[in-house]
Design a protein around this motif. Structure first.
Motif, PDB file in Angstrom:
ATOM      1  N   GLU A 297       0.826  -1.214   0.000  1.00 37.76           N
ATOM      2  CA  GLU A 297       0.000   0.000   0.000  1.00 37.76           C
ATOM      3  C   GLU A 297       0.857   1.259   0.000  1.00 37.76           C
ATOM      4  N   GLN A 298       1.870   1.295   0.850  1.00 31.95           N
ATOM      5  CA  GLN A 298       2.675   2.501   0.955  1.00 31.95           C
ATOM      6  C   GLN A 298       3.543   2.713  -0.289  1.00 31.95           C
ATOM      7  N   ALA A 299       4.093   1.643  -0.839  1.00 34.86           N
ATOM      8  CA  ALA A 299       4.875   1.789  -2.071  1.00 34.86           C
ATOM      9  C   ALA A 299       3.995   2.288  -3.211  1.00 34.86           C
ATOM     10  N   SER A 300       2.750   1.846  -3.231  1.00 29.95           N
ATOM     11  CA  SER A 300       1.829   2.251  -4.305  1.00 29.95           C
ATOM     12  C   SER A 300       1.432   3.715  -4.199  1.00 29.95           C
ATOM     13  N   ARG A 301       1.603   4.338  -3.036  1.00 26.41           N
ATOM     14  CA  ARG A 301       1.337   5.766  -2.901  1.00 26.41           C
ATOM     15  C   ARG A 301       2.341   6.588  -3.698  1.00 26.41           C
ATOM     16  N   TRP A 302       3.525   6.021  -3.939  1.00 28.22           N
ATOM     17  CA  TRP A 302       4.607   6.773  -4.562  1.00 28.22           C
ATOM     18  C   TRP A 302       4.918   6.325  -5.982  1.00 28.22           C
ATOM     19  N   LEU A 303       4.866   5.042  -6.214  1.00 23.77           N
ATOM     20  CA  LEU A 303       5.322   4.508  -7.494  1.00 23.77           C
ATOM     21  C   LEU A 303       4.232   4.599  -8.561  1.00 23.77           C
ATOM     22  N   ARG A 304       4.672   4.876  -9.763  1.00 28.48           N
ATOM     23  CA  ARG A 304       3.742   5.012 -10.888  1.00 28.48           C
ATOM     24  C   ARG A 304       2.982   3.698 -11.125  1.00 28.48           C
ATOM     25  N   GLU A 305       3.686   2.592 -11.012  1.00 23.34           N
ATOM     26  CA  GLU A 305       3.074   1.279 -11.180  1.00 23.34           C
ATOM     27  C   GLU A 305       2.799   0.694  -9.802  1.00 23.34           C
ATOM     28  N   PRO A 306       1.529   0.461  -9.442  1.00 21.83           N
ATOM     29  CA  PRO A 306       1.220  -0.041  -8.098  1.00 21.83           C
ATOM     30  C   PRO A 306       1.916  -1.369  -7.812  1.00 21.83           C
ATOM     31  N   VAL A 307       2.139  -1.631  -6.516  1.00 26.39           N
ATOM     32  CA  VAL A 307       2.735  -2.885  -6.077  1.00 26.39           C
ATOM     33  C   VAL A 307       1.628  -3.762  -5.500  1.00 26.39           C
ATOM     34  N   THR A 308       1.534  -4.989  -5.994  1.00 27.44           N
ATOM     35  CA  THR A 308       0.539  -5.939  -5.502  1.00 27.44           C
ATOM     36  C   THR A 308       1.240  -7.203  -5.011  1.00 27.44           C
ATOM     37  N   ARG A 309       0.484  -8.036  -4.340  1.00 26.35           N
ATOM     38  CA  ARG A 309       1.036  -9.290  -3.866  1.00 26.35           C
ATOM     39  C   ARG A 309       1.545 -10.160  -5.015  1.00 26.35           C
ATOM     40  N   ALA A 310       0.930 -10.031  -6.159  1.00 24.26           N
ATOM     41  CA  ALA A 310       1.356 -10.839  -7.307  1.00 24.26           C
ATOM     42  C   ALA A 310       2.766 -10.488  -7.758  1.00 24.26           C
ATOM     43  N   ASP A 311       3.243  -9.293  -7.394  1.00 25.13           N
ATOM     44  CA  ASP A 311       4.590  -8.871  -7.796  1.00 25.13           C
ATOM     45  C   ASP A 311       5.684  -9.472  -6.914  1.00 25.13           C
ATOM     46  N   ILE A 312       5.324  -9.978  -5.747  1.00 25.91           N
ATOM     47  CA  ILE A 312       6.328 -10.353  -4.749  1.00 25.91           C
ATOM     48  C   ILE A 312       7.047 -11.629  -5.167  1.00 25.91           C
TER      49      ILE A 312
END
Length: 490
Positions: A297-312
């Motif tokens: 959630e916090q990384a997605s506040r800043w990064l252009r491409e949201p971070v999801t669990r599928a990325d981990i």
């Protein structure tokens, strides 16, 4: 009889054993699991002063951390490299003048030698702004350092051995009994994994068990006491690389915490850390769903491409043993350390290590040895500018190029990986026959060296601590490495 038995194979224990051995003491270092298998391999992989600690007015801690950062970077170019960090400005949080003032102090609390000073950065249309959301148009850049944390611990163990210390992993302290009298000492019972217990005697006992320091006192020494620590779990996640420049990001969250987004292992991005205080201490930390969700959630506040669990691609957690203080918020608990020496005439000495961080490990070890050595008739401090094994390789880029010219038939990426992992010792490894390929990128010769010379006893030891090659392998490939390691140990 030993001069000192050091218990705990994380960065503090390994650093203390190294320092004492270098002063001429007879030392034994033991760790119940693999070297650096807990807190010291679960960090944010940074050698840093702690910019955010300035808000807590911890100027003394920041200053000594900055001084150590400079020394360590100079002495160990194979394990540590400079890292530029970008701090995007969010107008809804701190004003620019406050950030500039903090960076001014950060630049001037200790002299800058290797690293460039901080400065303002325009983000819009520039490489530093590319991975960020378009609303972040201005920021600042400053300098710190990156470290291979687990290999740093291993190189301290190796250095201690080369200076005469005994070091045994997977060997737990079961009991330590103080024997008073004409020759006061500790009688310690040690339990190696898969073997019979044995006893050693030592004039001093060093308790460097990290989060388990109070537990060790109660269970092994029979001295139950409330811990001088608060336990804070830090979780990190690793996702595919989100940008191509070599800098990292320090991102400020609305709750006052910060999030590091760092380049990691060339093809990945490391995101962390959380600050989750816990009251029960288990054998191994496990990332909790809420912590992982928080990082996404916090990384997605800043990064252009949201971070999801599928990325981990990987997630890990470690318990930070922080000095108990009056802070209500886990992020405000001090990151400093305390050394308690219990020594009286006619009694064997014990040193308890509370707290600490990777950046100040050398200084902590020096101060610990300064306390113990006078009781043992030892030598003087020596680690101030001393390199760890392999650190005599010189500037890393030039060393890598030199190796590539010397070994044109070897894979350039392998040469770079070994230079980062081993420093000057990489040359001797490259001179050996590679053997057969166990899985892509890992040869039987490399595994044999890891088993024979780096205390590797499982695939996890090799894939996640001596290297991070586990990130690049499938489950089947990791299983193949495990079979190869076990075959080499027969």
């Amino acid at each position: 009889m030993l001069d000192a038995l050091v218990v705990g194979g994380g960065i503090n224990g390994a650093g203390i054993a190294r320092d004492l051995a270098g002063r001429g003491q007879s030392v034994m270092l033991v760790e119940r699991d693999d070297w650096a298998s807990h807190t010291s391999s679960a960090s944010s992989k940074m050698i840093h002063g702690g910019l955010r600690y300035l808000e807590q007015y911890a100027f003394g801690l920041v200053r000594k951390s900055l001084q150590e950062r400079e020394r360590l970077l100079k002495a160990n170019p194979h394990l540590m490299q400079p890292l530029r960090l970008v701090l995007p400005h969010d107008p809804a949080q701190r004003p620019r003048w406050m950030i500039r003032l903090g960076l001014f102090f950060y630049d001037h609390l200790a002299p800058l030698g290797l690293l460039p000073a901080s400065g303002s950065e325009q983000l819009a249309g520039q490489p530093y702004g590319e991975p960020l959301q378009a609303r972040f148009t201005h920021g600042f850049a400053y300098s710190d350092g990156w470290v291979d944390d687990a290999r740093l611990v291993w190189h301290c163990v190796l250095d201690a051995r080369q200076r005469g210390a005994r070091a045994q992993s997977r060997c737990a302290l079961v009991k330590a009994e103080r024997i008073d009298g004409a020759t006061p000492h500790w009688r310690a019972t040690l339990q190696p994994e898969g073997a019979a217990p044995f006893e050693v005697q030592a004039r001093a006992l060093v308790n460097a068990a990290g989060p388990w320091a109070a537990e060790l006192l109660g269970q092994a020494c029979g001295e139950a006491r409330p811990p001088a620590l608060r336990w804070v779990q830090g979780t990190h996640i690793v996702i595919p690389r989100r940008w191509n420049h070599g800098a990292g990001y320090l991102l400020q969250n609305p709750d006052g915490r910060v999030l590091f987004a760092l380049p990691y292992q060339d093809d990945f991005t490391l995101l962390g850390t959380t600050d989750q205080e816990i009251t029960q201490l288990g054998r191994r930390a496990q990332a909790q769903d809420g912590e992982v969700d928080y990082l996404c959630e916090q990384a997605s506040r800043w990064l252009r491409e949201p971070v999801t669990r599928a990325d981990i691609r990987w997630q890990f957690a470690g318990i930070r043993p922080l000095l108990a203080d009056e802070a209500d918020d886990p992020k405000a608990i001090t990151r400093d350390y305390r050394l308690d020496l219990l020594a009286a005439p006619g009694q064997a000495a014990r040193l308890d290590v509370w707290g600490g961080k990777i950046t100040t490990f050398r200084l902590l070890a020096e101060q610990a040895a300064d306390l113990i050595s006078p009781l043992l008739g030892g030598g003087k401090a020596w680690t101030l500018n001393a390199s760890l094994p392999g650190g005599d390789c010189g500037p890393l880029p030039a060393f890598i190029e030199q190796l590539r010219r010397e070994f044109p038939h070897r894979d350039p990426q392998l040469i770079r990986r070994w230079a980062l992992a081993h420093g000057s010792r990489a040359r001797a490894l490259l001179q050996k026959e590679p053997g057969t390929e166990v899985v892509p990128g890992i040869s039987s010769a490399e595994l044999q060296d890891a088993v024979e010379h780096e205390d590797v006893k499982s695939a996890d030891d090799f894939l996640w601590r001596r290297s991070k090659l586990g990130l690049r392998l499938s489950t089947e490939q990791r299983d193949a490495v495990e079979r190869a390691v076990q075959a080499l140990m027969r």
